[in-house]
Motif scaffolding. Structure first.
Motif, PDB file in Angstrom:
ATOM      1  N   GLY A 200       5.652   7.097   2.212  1.00 16.78           N
ATOM      2  CA  GLY A 200       6.413   5.510   1.511  1.00 16.78           C
ATOM      3  C   GLY A 200       5.702   4.557   1.393  1.00 16.78           C
ATOM      4  O   GLY A 200       4.352   4.886   1.235  1.00 16.78           O
ATOM      5  N   LEU A 201       6.320   2.714   1.463  1.00 18.37           N
ATOM      6  CA  LEU A 201       5.741   1.988   1.137  1.00 18.37           C
ATOM      7  C   LEU A 201       5.455   1.418   2.338  1.00 18.37           C
ATOM      8  O   LEU A 201       6.363   1.586   3.115  1.00 18.37           O
ATOM      9  CB  LEU A 201       6.221   1.313  -0.171  1.00 18.37           C
ATOM     10  CG  LEU A 201       5.738   1.782  -1.415  1.00 18.37           C
ATOM     11  CD1 LEU A 201       6.567   1.996  -2.427  1.00 18.37           C
ATOM     12  CD2 LEU A 201       5.050   2.022  -2.437  1.00 18.37           C
ATOM     13  N   ARG A 202       4.147   0.240   2.358  1.00 20.63           N
ATOM     14  CA  ARG A 202       4.125  -0.992   3.631  1.00 20.63           C
ATOM     15  C   ARG A 202       3.992  -1.961   2.904  1.00 20.63           C
ATOM     16  O   ARG A 202       2.952  -2.199   2.328  1.00 20.63           O
ATOM     17  CB  ARG A 202       2.962   0.392   4.196  1.00 20.63           C
ATOM     18  CG  ARG A 202       2.703  -0.780   5.201  1.00 20.63           C
ATOM     19  CD  ARG A 202       1.523  -0.128   6.366  1.00 20.63           C
ATOM     20  NE  ARG A 202       1.685  -1.180   7.605  1.00 20.63           N
ATOM     21  CZ  ARG A 202       0.999  -1.044   8.863  1.00 20.63           C
ATOM     22  NH1 ARG A 202       0.607   0.649   8.870  1.00 20.63           N
ATOM     23  NH2 ARG A 202       1.291  -1.466   8.953  1.00 20.63           N
ATOM     24  N   LEU A 203       4.618  -3.040   2.917  1.00 16.19           N
ATOM     25  CA  LEU A 203       4.691  -4.112   2.784  1.00 16.19           C
ATOM     26  C   LEU A 203       3.642  -4.746   4.217  1.00 16.19           C
ATOM     27  O   LEU A 203       4.215  -5.227   5.304  1.00 16.19           O
ATOM     28  CB  LEU A 203       5.567  -5.306   2.551  1.00 16.19           C
ATOM     29  CG  LEU A 203       6.126  -4.788   1.419  1.00 16.19           C
ATOM     30  CD1 LEU A 203       7.538  -5.302   0.730  1.00 16.19           C
ATOM     31  CD2 LEU A 203       5.278  -5.266   0.040  1.00 16.19           C
ATOM     32  N   ARG A 204       2.563  -5.609   3.893  1.00 15.49           N
ATOM     33  CA  ARG A 204       1.979  -6.378   5.153  1.00 15.49           C
ATOM     34  C   ARG A 204       1.885  -7.903   4.078  1.00 15.49           C
ATOM     35  O   ARG A 204       1.618  -7.677   3.259  1.00 15.49           O
ATOM     36  CB  ARG A 204       0.683  -5.561   5.142  1.00 15.49           C
ATOM     37  CG  ARG A 204       0.686  -4.843   5.937  1.00 15.49           C
ATOM     38  CD  ARG A 204      -0.352  -4.202   6.127  1.00 15.49           C
ATOM     39  NE  ARG A 204      -0.445  -4.530   7.364  1.00 15.49           N
ATOM     40  CZ  ARG A 204      -1.470  -4.066   8.603  1.00 15.49           C
ATOM     41  NH1 ARG A 204      -2.715  -3.717   7.850  1.00 15.49           N
ATOM     42  NH2 ARG A 204      -1.744  -4.860   9.563  1.00 15.49           N
TER      43      ARG A 204
ATOM     44  N   SER B   2       0.911  -1.091   0.239  1.00 12.76           N
ATOM     45  CA  SER B   2      -0.054  -0.270   0.176  1.00 12.76           C
ATOM     46  C   SER B   2       1.050   1.852  -0.345  1.00 12.76           C
ATOM     47  O   SER B   2       1.892   1.368   0.287  1.00 12.76           O
ATOM     48  CB  SER B   2      -0.710   0.256   1.395  1.00 12.76           C
ATOM     49  OG  SER B   2      -0.493  -0.078   2.347  1.00 12.76           O
ATOM     50  N   GLU B   3       0.228   1.854  -0.985  1.00 14.70           N
ATOM     51  CA  GLU B   3       0.987   3.837  -1.034  1.00 14.70           C
ATOM     52  C   GLU B   3       0.970   4.223   0.301  1.00 14.70           C
ATOM     53  O   GLU B   3      -0.027   4.037   0.645  1.00 14.70           O
ATOM     54  CB  GLU B   3       1.277   4.501  -2.395  1.00 14.70           C
ATOM     55  CG  GLU B   3       2.144   5.043  -1.994  1.00 14.70           C
ATOM     56  CD  GLU B   3       1.837   5.725  -3.702  1.00 14.70           C
ATOM     57  OE1 GLU B   3       1.806   6.988  -3.850  1.00 14.70           O
ATOM     58  OE2 GLU B   3       0.745   5.663  -4.732  1.00 14.70           O
ATOM     59  N   GLU B   4       1.217   4.892   0.854  1.00 16.32           N
ATOM     60  CA  GLU B   4       1.369   5.939   2.150  1.00 16.32           C
ATOM     61  C   GLU B   4       2.043   7.452   2.233  1.00 16.32           C
ATOM     62  O   GLU B   4       3.019   7.036   0.684  1.00 16.32           O
ATOM     63  CB  GLU B   4       1.671   5.091   3.363  1.00 16.32           C
ATOM     64  CG  GLU B   4       1.290   3.907   4.013  1.00 16.32           C
ATOM     65  CD  GLU B   4       0.877   3.313   5.384  1.00 16.32           C
ATOM     66  OE1 GLU B   4       2.159   3.720   5.714  1.00 16.32           O
ATOM     67  OE2 GLU B   4       0.809   2.162   5.518  1.00 16.32           O
TER      68      GLU B   4
END
Length: 87
Positions: free
Chosen positions: A38-42, A33-35
């Protein structure tokens, strides 16, 4: 913080120590997901589907008191018993 490089194919490689620690193997799905910062990986951990019959006998409770019958849970039977407690 770990720095990774994006390949010409748009791929990134997660360090082996991180993959081991998080239990990530081949085929593991990650949500990206774009925040604002930056980017977040889950990690997407799917719950395996189970049939209800597979769960039979999983929990055993000790028997207490009088065995229950299906009528014990029938609203009409409960109302009849309240009117005539000797039945």
């Amino acid at each position: 913080m770990t720095t990774v490089v994006v390949s010409s194919k748009g791929q990134i490689v997660l360090p082996a120590a991180l993959r081991r620690r998080l239990g990530l193997g081949a085929g593991t799905k990650l949500d990206l997901s774009e925040e604002p910062d930056g980017l977040r990986l889950r990690i997407t951990r799917a719950v395996p589907e189970s049939a209800v019959t597979d769960l039979a006998g999983l929990v055993k409770a000790p028997a207490r008191g009088k065995p229950r019958r299906l009528d014990d849970f029938d609203p009409a039977s409960l109302l009849a018993r309240e009117r005539d407690p000797e039945s």
